[in-house]
Enzyme design. Sequence first.
Site, PDB file in Angstrom:
ATOM      1  N   HIS B  38       0.834  -1.202   0.000  1.00 36.59           N
ATOM      2  CA  HIS B  38       0.000   0.000   0.000  1.00 36.59           C
ATOM      3  C   HIS B  38       0.869   1.251   0.000  1.00 36.59           C
ATOM      4  O   HIS B  38       1.230   1.759   1.062  1.00 36.59           O
ATOM      5  CB  HIS B  38      -0.909  -0.004   1.234  1.00 36.59           C
ATOM      6  CG  HIS B  38      -1.803  -1.206   1.316  1.00 36.59           C
ATOM      7  ND1 HIS B  38      -1.357  -2.435   1.725  1.00 36.59           N
ATOM      8  CD2 HIS B  38      -3.122  -1.350   1.043  1.00 36.59           C
ATOM      9  CE1 HIS B  38      -2.363  -3.304   1.703  1.00 36.59           C
ATOM     10  NE2 HIS B  38      -3.445  -2.683   1.299  1.00 36.59           N
ATOM     11  N   HIS B  78      -2.161  -0.806   7.100  1.00 39.52           N
ATOM     12  CA  HIS B  78      -1.791  -1.161   5.727  1.00 39.52           C
ATOM     13  C   HIS B  78      -0.697  -0.230   5.208  1.00 39.52           C
ATOM     14  O   HIS B  78       0.023  -0.570   4.289  1.00 39.52           O
ATOM     15  CB  HIS B  78      -3.010  -1.107   4.804  1.00 39.52           C
ATOM     16  CG  HIS B  78      -3.760   0.181   4.904  1.00 39.52           C
ATOM     17  ND1 HIS B  78      -4.701   0.425   5.871  1.00 39.52           N
ATOM     18  CD2 HIS B  78      -3.687   1.316   4.180  1.00 39.52           C
ATOM     19  CE1 HIS B  78      -5.185   1.650   5.717  1.00 39.52           C
ATOM     20  NE2 HIS B  78      -4.585   2.209   4.711  1.00 39.52           N
ATOM     21  N   GLY B 127      -3.653  -3.332  11.423  1.00 38.01           N
ATOM     22  CA  GLY B 127      -4.074  -3.886  10.135  1.00 38.01           C
ATOM     23  C   GLY B 127      -5.579  -4.025  10.131  1.00 38.01           C
ATOM     24  O   GLY B 127      -6.249  -3.427   9.293  1.00 38.01           O
ATOM     25  N   PRO B 128      -6.135  -4.816  11.061  1.00 32.80           N
ATOM     26  CA  PRO B 128      -7.591  -4.815  11.193  1.00 32.80           C
ATOM     27  C   PRO B 128      -8.021  -3.408  11.626  1.00 32.80           C
ATOM     28  O   PRO B 128      -7.589  -2.903  12.674  1.00 32.80           O
ATOM     29  CB  PRO B 128      -7.842  -5.856  12.292  1.00 32.80           C
ATOM     30  CG  PRO B 128      -6.603  -6.714  12.299  1.00 32.80           C
ATOM     31  CD  PRO B 128      -5.483  -5.761  11.962  1.00 32.80           C
ATOM     32  N   ASP B 165      -9.489   6.662   7.139  1.00 31.04           N
ATOM     33  CA  ASP B 165     -10.957   6.643   7.072  1.00 31.04           C
ATOM     34  C   ASP B 165     -11.516   5.320   7.556  1.00 31.04           C
ATOM     35  O   ASP B 165     -12.560   5.284   8.202  1.00 31.04           O
ATOM     36  CB  ASP B 165     -11.410   6.902   5.633  1.00 31.04           C
ATOM     37  CG  ASP B 165     -11.188   8.349   5.235  1.00 31.04           C
ATOM     38  OD1 ASP B 165     -11.842   9.226   5.824  1.00 31.04           O
ATOM     39  OD2 ASP B 165     -10.351   8.597   4.357  1.00 31.04           O
ATOM     40  N   ASN B 195      -7.869  11.656   3.476  1.00 31.64           N
ATOM     41  CA  ASN B 195      -7.590  11.719   2.042  1.00 31.64           C
ATOM     42  C   ASN B 195      -8.832  11.469   1.188  1.00 31.64           C
ATOM     43  O   ASN B 195      -8.756  11.462  -0.039  1.00 31.64           O
ATOM     44  CB  ASN B 195      -6.452  10.753   1.660  1.00 31.64           C
ATOM     45  CG  ASN B 195      -6.783   9.313   2.018  1.00 31.64           C
ATOM     46  OD1 ASN B 195      -7.948   8.936   2.056  1.00 31.64           O
ATOM     47  ND2 ASN B 195      -5.766   8.523   2.282  1.00 31.64           N
ATOM     48  N   HIS B 269      -3.934   3.051  -3.389  1.00 28.30           N
ATOM     49  CA  HIS B 269      -4.162   2.524  -2.032  1.00 28.30           C
ATOM     50  C   HIS B 269      -3.458   1.201  -1.797  1.00 28.30           C
ATOM     51  O   HIS B 269      -2.685   1.068  -0.853  1.00 28.30           O
ATOM     52  CB  HIS B 269      -5.660   2.360  -1.755  1.00 28.30           C
ATOM     53  CG  HIS B 269      -5.926   1.582  -0.501  1.00 28.30           C
ATOM     54  ND1 HIS B 269      -5.895   2.166   0.738  1.00 28.30           N
ATOM     55  CD2 HIS B 269      -6.170   0.263  -0.294  1.00 28.30           C
ATOM     56  CE1 HIS B 269      -6.122   1.244   1.666  1.00 28.30           C
ATOM     57  NE2 HIS B 269      -6.299   0.076   1.062  1.00 28.30           N
ATOM     58  N   GLU B 416     -17.629  -3.715  24.529  1.00 26.84           N
ATOM     59  CA  GLU B 416     -16.788  -4.905  24.684  1.00 26.84           C
ATOM     60  C   GLU B 416     -15.553  -4.829  23.795  1.00 26.84           C
ATOM     61  O   GLU B 416     -14.450  -5.207  24.215  1.00 26.84           O
ATOM     62  CB  GLU B 416     -17.599  -6.163  24.338  1.00 26.84           C
ATOM     63  CG  GLU B 416     -18.814  -6.402  25.227  1.00 26.84           C
ATOM     64  CD  GLU B 416     -20.024  -5.569  24.831  1.00 26.84           C
ATOM     65  OE1 GLU B 416     -19.971  -4.888  23.775  1.00 26.84           O
ATOM     66  OE2 GLU B 416     -21.026  -5.579  25.570  1.00 26.84           O
ATOM     67  N   HIS B 466     -21.681 -15.943  32.778  1.00 28.12           N
ATOM     68  CA  HIS B 466     -22.957 -16.293  32.132  1.00 28.12           C
ATOM     69  C   HIS B 466     -22.649 -17.153  30.905  1.00 28.12           C
ATOM     70  O   HIS B 466     -22.979 -16.827  29.782  1.00 28.12           O
ATOM     71  CB  HIS B 466     -23.732 -15.020  31.769  1.00 28.12           C
ATOM     72  CG  HIS B 466     -24.172 -14.231  32.976  1.00 28.12           C
ATOM     73  ND1 HIS B 466     -23.284 -13.704  33.873  1.00 28.12           N
ATOM     74  CD2 HIS B 466     -25.405 -13.911  33.444  1.00 28.12           C
ATOM     75  CE1 HIS B 466     -23.937 -13.088  34.846  1.00 28.12           C
ATOM     76  NE2 HIS B 466     -25.229 -13.198  34.618  1.00 28.12           N
ATOM     77  N   HIS B 478     -28.356 -14.475  24.531  1.00 22.05           N
ATOM     78  CA  HIS B 478     -27.357 -14.302  25.579  1.00 22.05           C
ATOM     79  C   HIS B 478     -26.657 -15.608  25.952  1.00 22.05           C
ATOM     80  O   HIS B 478     -25.757 -15.593  26.776  1.00 22.05           O
ATOM     81  CB  HIS B 478     -27.995 -13.694  26.824  1.00 22.05           C
ATOM     82  CG  HIS B 478     -28.313 -12.232  26.681  1.00 22.05           C
ATOM     83  ND1 HIS B 478     -29.068 -11.725  25.650  1.00 22.05           N
ATOM     84  CD2 HIS B 478     -27.979 -11.156  27.446  1.00 22.05           C
ATOM     85  CE1 HIS B 478     -29.177 -10.411  25.788  1.00 22.05           C
ATOM     86  NE2 HIS B 478     -28.537 -10.044  26.859  1.00 22.05           N
TER      87      HIS B 478
END
Lengths: 668, 668
Positions: B38, B78, B127-128, B165, B195, B269, B416, B466, B478
């Site tokens: 990238h 990236h 990355g994620p 973004d 960008n 990109h 969470e 739980h 749940h």
Amino acid sequence: MNSQAAALKPVAAVSERDMANAIRALAMDSVQKANSGHPGMPMGMADVATVLFGRFINIDPSAPNWPDRDRFVLSAGHGSMLQYALHYLLGYEDMPIEQLQRFRQLGSRTAGHPEYGHALGIETTTGPLGQGISTAVGMALAERMLAARHGADLVDHFTYAIAGDGCLQEGISHEAIDLAGHLKLARLIVFWDDNAISIDGPTSLSTSMDQPARFEAAGWHVQSVDGHDTEAVAAAIESAQQSDRPSLIACRTVIGKGAPNLGGSEKTHGAPLGDAEIAATRENIGWACAPFEVPDDILFAWREIAERGQAARHAWEQRLAASPQREAFERAVAGALPDAVFEALGAFRKEHVEKATKVATRKASEMALAAINAATELTVGGSADLTHSNLTITKGMDRIAPGAYAGRYIHYGIREHGMAAAMNGIALHGGFVPYGGTFLCFADYARGAMRLSALMGQRVIYVMTHDSIGLGEDGPTHQPIEHLAMLRATPNLNVFRPADIIETAECWELALKSKNRPSVLVLSRQNLPMLRHTHSDENRSSQGAYILREPAGHRAVTLIATGSEVEIAVAAAERLEAEHGIAAAVVSMPCWELFEEQDASTRKAVLGSAPRIAVEAAARLGWDRWIGDTGVFVGMAGFGASAPAPDLYRHFDITPEAVAAAALKLII
Amino acid sequence: MNSQAAALKPVAAVSERDMANAIRALAMDSVQKANSGHPGMPMGMADVATVLFGRFINIDPSAPNWPDRDRFVLSAGHGSMLQYALHYLLGYEDMPIEQLQRFRQLGSRTAGHPEYGHALGIETTTGPLGQGISTAVGMALAERMLAARHGADLVDHFTYAIAGDGCLQEGISHEAIDLAGHLKLARLIVFWDDNAISIDGPTSLSTSMDQPARFEAAGWHVQSVDGHDTEAVAAAIESAQQSDRPSLIACRTVIGKGAPNLGGSEKTHGAPLGDAEIAATRENIGWACAPFEVPDDILFAWREIAERGQAARHAWEQRLAASPQREAFERAVAGALPDAVFEALGAFRKEHVEKATKVATRKASEMALAAINAATELTVGGSADLTHSNLTITKGMDRIAPGAYAGRYIHYGIREHGMAAAMNGIALHGGFVPYGGTFLCFADYARGAMRLSALMGQRVIYVMTHDSIGLGEDGPTHQPIEHLAMLRATPNLNVFRPADIIETAECWELALKSKNRPSVLVLSRQNLPMLRHTHSDENRSSQGAYILREPAGHRAVTLIATGSEVEIAVAAAERLEAEHGIAAAVVSMPCWELFEEQDASTRKAVLGSAPRIAVEAAARLGWDRWIGDTGVFVGMAGFGASAPAPDLYRHFDITPEAVAAAALKLII
């Protein structure tokens, strides 16, 4: 109006306050009887709900699935007694008072959280916070899309949702409100139950968010009202209905409103009020009835509401009867895909068997989609900003854009969770078969909503590409390892990992035909050879696993694989035969769930009695089911790495050589 | 400064523009050589990075783990070549030019996305999307907490992050920025690479969010600058450093800046620019060098930067040497838990064996935590708004609040995913052992960040209560079914499901001792009897599974269970013996991962050779590994239901009677 309601007589003018108190009483009594549940939210939002249902919402309890009804989503699903109380008061035939008395008991329709399919009129399952509001975005989008196709005569309704602080704190809400604001889904109206209380205590323990400003930043129309001022709430709804943007109505409320000692406290959130406080509440709100009793005049007032929706439905049915769109509309709402789709897929398979097309299964999926999308307009595609990686768009698909809903491709943005929830909403609304793409690894981000697709049995199709270390250089953060196990362990979800273009078409067919189950198509980034050399009308993937290669002699070993590793298994089998004279069968297993559903003799015939080796570039977990006590697994034992794909397969020893060596060790 | 840098001579005045162009050239050359990656983001943010590293950031490449260094997080992971280019230019000893030439190749330090532990100075794996900014929130919080404990002399640094973004569209970013704004984490400074391009094309395809307004709504200090105007960027950083709130600096940039034809396009990109465009870019930015060459004067200018950080580090080391806090600080940063913790847990086990304490394992966890937290101040607890359900707070834990960081309990809010990422940040920063609670089912919401805990090998402890249908009335939304499989399939993650108070204390001990692995403690809502009746100094859970009940005679059947189902297995074994004279062993298996790590003979000794039955109120997937070809699984085959827990166990046939019946059928 149903017969029970018709028998009731009005005995006095009934105020909205009385009508709201009926909700309060039913909620606190049901929770008390169950000794479990959440009275605070229904009591706090009773006034808002009374105004919304009393003055605005167009539903007909005697025809709960009328396609153009307004949709109501209780995003704050723990407040399920609000919904059940409303359903009883409005006269849904499957919600007699006995159901409220059996709140949260085995087999009742009144589950702890509203469960889609358990009772009429529940539009979606809620409870996991943020899902409802995000699903509502999908419904509101589906409404606009269906209206664009079939006209405002047939499709013209609102989607209402009640969300709590939890819904708005969850990340998914950000994805949903950004998408809704962007697409100007003006028929979406969300009430925020702004009671400033969450489970741990005041929301000021953990948030300082200016929610109205946040929604305005997302392009929403925002109003703030006292949630107990019914005229203010009504005025806000009217104004919201006129807006050209989605609306947030922030309703300042008191949690557990009516309870003199506990009202306003987190203690009313998730526990019964207790007999003493319930008695004090009765006194405080002037509610003299016994538990589960509602005075006739109040019940009559509630049941009278149904007349408005019923009239609207009748008018709509007349319009439908006269509409040239009728047939197309009814087919769409029924979700009935034309035979042409499956004929096209059959022809597609035949064509590509002949051509021996070698493509990545993500590419095969795109090619199959081109055939599907040409044969029906019901499919609506999209991707979480990976359109040209997931290959989810096909020729001639116009995109959905702000104010322009006639297209059939949705740029969901970098919002996997929001996309999954929106697809749930689109499927639940009816009129479309949604599919959407991301990388398999980012199933992680979409998990909450994917689980609800499965729990609700919705035909939502996930196109998840880049399905292993085969994606190569992006490295371990992008390489799924545990994701197949995660998805396979999920009930009522079909996980397809096709091995070539033919299986990909077969799996698409199966996914489209699974009307009550979501599917995940797990697809390779890298090219894969065609492995099925003869055409058959039969969809061989439909039994989940089948013998792809049966050796001439008695099987010495069976190699089982999925997706991109089937090629490796075949190469290993050829090597075993050529170099060692060993008869190796290869089983391709594109869908565990369907194979599990076969009878034992079919499974046994496929798996055989020879020792077995499984090959999958993923975690072992689950494979022992198929390889048995003596079996060997060739796959991943940890996270991946960043390198070109062929290097990774060699590095992690997932090769024909490694499989053949394992076979030799196993059987000699 | 390292020796290589010292040998370089300045030959001319070097501008920041030249320094930034070095980043651009290295990024485009490395991506081109790898034929993967990238280039757009590093080229677009080169100017911002040059200002940040050149004028502000306090790091010392020769001492990359100096505890009071500024933290830098490349949330837009990236753009990893930005980080690798910086590391080469700054002179990190493990980042010679050869590493850039081996970008994205097997075994290189320059993975596709920055991987924690692969190279010095990488503070977290990214990355994620959205993880980096959310992890940075945890780092910034840890900084304030550590400063509150040990003083500004020793802890006084900034946390900087660059987000794209994608990071800001992901839901997790909402959770993170709400938490950071609420807690007034003023030392967190986030650069938004604005960008206006994402993978599918212009961001206007999918978002209309007013990001500055959104961050302001969350309580942030917000500035907007031209990201190529270095003075404006510098002024904004200065202003951000003075703010009493976390800062967003929105940097308007051109993706692929410098590339004359492709700059500003999504084409830069995620793909190499190509030889022609690279040549045109060299021309355009006046970069005459060959690939991977940087003129000496420019390299010298970059390496000179290190002097600032080195001086800061030396000053800090002198302060540390003189500080009365030194020992405590060093222990905290080393994450060294005192022996007292483990002594307390040992005494705890002995005490409760004697008392035969019968409590839910979530309650047992709270009791164990009381002992742990009294013995060390390193543990920092929290919950995603389920404090009194997860039972994660113990006596005397003050809460962290806006501007007040001396406490040790964090109300993470209904977030969470944000909690998990923040815990990653706290663990990575050092000084604390974070644990945090939610319901097991909502591991779904936290998945993205939990995976990174495992990938990075961080000691983050998830307290997930739980844990089955045993939670009862809240119903299927749940009730975890597939979650144990999902977590067990995740590499480098220990999943503990203790059966009683003794195992709970043992599992806590193991989690605390796992310095390079996260743990999940999977705990019951419902009460469970104590099953271990004799005390032993040995931690029996440490081998993952052990024989809890060995019958007098030759084993006829082995019942394997975890958590709340061990009680059922024991009752079944007693019934089999009493009513049928059948010798049934019971194996408690609190941790599959640790059992898998035992040698084969230990595993065999535990599992035995008799037929086996597994009992777990969850999905079967994975259990075949332990029950073998002839084994039987007693558990869940689909989603749960809403009802009191005892009703559900009967309804789903997970009872001593059902297990005994299965055993009889199996062995007779």
